[in-house]
Enzyme design. Structure first.
Site, short mmCIF file in Angstrom:
data_model
loop_
_atom_site.label_atom_id
_atom_site.label_comp_id
_atom_site.label_asym_id
_atom_site.label_seq_id
_atom_site.Cartn_x
_atom_site.Cartn_y
_atom_site.Cartn_z
N THR A 210 0.85 -1.20 0.00
CA THR A 210 0.00 0.00 0.00
C THR A 210 0.89 1.24 0.00
O THR A 210 2.09 1.16 -0.26
CB THR A 210 -0.99 -0.03 1.18
OG1 THR A 210 -1.95 1.02 1.02
CG2 THR A 210 -0.30 0.15 2.53
N ASN A 211 0.30 2.39 0.30
CA ASN A 211 1.05 3.65 0.32
C ASN A 211 0.46 4.51 1.44
O ASN A 211 -0.59 4.19 1.99
CB ASN A 211 0.93 4.34 -1.05
CG ASN A 211 -0.52 4.59 -1.40
OD1 ASN A 211 -1.19 5.38 -0.75
ND2 ASN A 211 -1.04 3.89 -2.39
N PRO A 212 1.13 5.64 1.78
CA PRO A 212 0.67 6.38 2.98
C PRO A 212 -0.50 7.35 2.76
O PRO A 212 -0.73 8.22 3.59
CB PRO A 212 1.93 7.16 3.40
CG PRO A 212 2.76 7.27 2.19
CD PRO A 212 2.38 6.19 1.24
#
Ligand code: C5P
Length: 401
Positions: A210-212
């Site tokens: 995923t990513n932030p």
């Protein structure tokens, strides 16, 4: 705050312990730019003083329509006439009964009876009173008259018991009010699909790529669209945020699920705003069982591209994308605008520390298909959302988009 600025809100306070929370509501409304006129029943004054509301709103508080100082004494329906909306909070069982039968012998019920403005009720009472068929019947009659009801919530009641009857939190009442006030806005009868959050691409049942992304930008766009009268659909990947009241929320996890939900939502849509940080790659073959570290020294992951949702979503609606770039911001954003055949792209420099992913503010540049470049200053995400929607409205009102 757009939507509240310059609005006259009449706030009718009744006699329940939740009255103390309405002080916070009055304060939030005033800070949002509304002029707040508070009316209090006699019972309300047993719980909180008029001076509290006078101090928070800067406006005179009406407690008695026969008081020579009150605007209601001069013209008894004065506030009913100037109101953009009337909020009754807490709306006690007693006041609901009085409103349902059209009583008008104290300031709150008099003003509700006389006004043609939208009325929002925030009921609060003991669980037994809430469950009583008389209260249910009164509320049904008030709903029939077009009144909006927010709450009550479930939780600890003044009696110490758990149950339904707690007044909704001031933020939820405020959100519902913004929704009610926005119904005739410049996006009324328009369907706007918004995406938000960072998708999760599973590696195994407990791990994912995923990513932030916090989802804040997309949530702000959905909220702003709602405040302008749109039928907003928010397709969102996992985040800690609660979807705004009055928005159709569609939770998803992966890029694939997001694409399916967007495709379904796009039927009859006027615009798609893709604020989600969609993972570009996903594991080709996620493991069905948890990968045990004891059995392997390292893993070589095979990844494949996810679908480009925005690029694939072509049709007779306005398409807005976001470009998060760490170099050559304008060039890369312009390339994306063209490659994905967009009307507008909001370009963000992700190396800036004061804006971007997890912050409440954003500094972005809007580039449109006509080549216009608009550099926005650092703004709260809700205001950035409105600037984007201003441009969407511009396209929607332009013949032959
Ligand atoms: O190509 P890039 O990921 O930088 O493009 C960003 C824009 O495209 C964003 O609006 C994002 O939501 C959208 N996007 C998409 N599907 C992907 C990747 C990005 O719709 N797989």
């Amino acid at each position: 705050m757009r939507g509240l600025e310059g609005k006259n809100i009449v706030l009718g306070v009744c006699g329940g312990i939740a009255a103390y929370k309405v002080a916070d509501l009055a304060s939030k409304l005033t800070q949002g730019g509304a002029t707040v006129y508070v009316l209090m029943t006699r019972a309300a004054q047993e719980f909180i003083t008029p001076l509290t509301f006078r101090s928070l709103t800067g406006q005179p508080v009406t407690t008695d329509m026969f008081d020579a100082q009150s605007p209601l004494a001069v013209q008894h329906v004065a506030l009913a006439g100037v109101a953009d909306a009337v909020v009754v909070a807490p709306a006690t069982a007693n006041t609901l009964a009085r409103l349902a039968t059209g009583m008008a012998d104290e300031p709150v019920s008099l003003t509700v009876l006389a006004t043609t403005a939208p009325v929002l009720l925030a009921p609060a009472m003991d669980g037994g009173m809430w469950e009583d068929p008389t209260t249910k019947g009164n509320l049904a009659r008030l709903r029939e008259r077009g009144f909006t009801v927010v709450g009550p919530a479930h939780g600890r009641l003044a009696s110490g018991k758990e149950g339904w009857g707690r007044m909704e939190e001031p933020v939820a009442i405020l959100d519902t009010l913004r929704y009610v006030l926005g119904r005739d806005g410049d996006l009324a009868s328009k369907k706007i699909v918004v995406t938000a959050g960072g998708t999760q691409e599973p590696l195994d049942p407990v791990r994912h790529l995923t990513n932030p992304s916090s989802g804040k930008m997309g949530f702000a766009v959905a909220e702003a669209a709602r405040d302008r009268g749109a039928q907003a659909v928010l397709v969102y990947a996992p985040t800690h945020l609660t979807p705004p009241v009055g928005v159709k929320a569609v939770p998803v996890r992966t890029a694939q699920e997001m694409q399916e939900a967007v495709d379904l939502s796009l039927s009859g849509a006027h615009a798609l705003v893709m604020a989600a940080a969609v993972a570009d790659f996903r594991p080709v073959k996620p493991e069905t069982q948890k990968v045990k570290k004891e059995y392997t020294q390292g893993i070589l992951l095979e990844l494949e591209r996810t679908p480009d949702i925005l690029k694939a979503a072509q049709g007779d609606f306005i398409r807005v994308g976001f470009a998060a770039e760490s170099q050559e911001l304008l060039k890369n954003a312009t390339d994306k605008l063209r490659a994905k055949s967009l009307h507008l792209i909001a370009a963000n420099d992700i190396t800036a520390t004061d804006s971007g992913f997890a912050t409440d503010a954003n500094r972005c540049t809007l580039l449109d298909r006509e080549g216009v470049v608009e550099e926005l200053p650092l703004l709260p995400k809700l205001e950035v959302a409105h600037r984007i929607l201003d441009r969407v409205v511009g396209y929607l009102t332009r013949p032959g988009i």
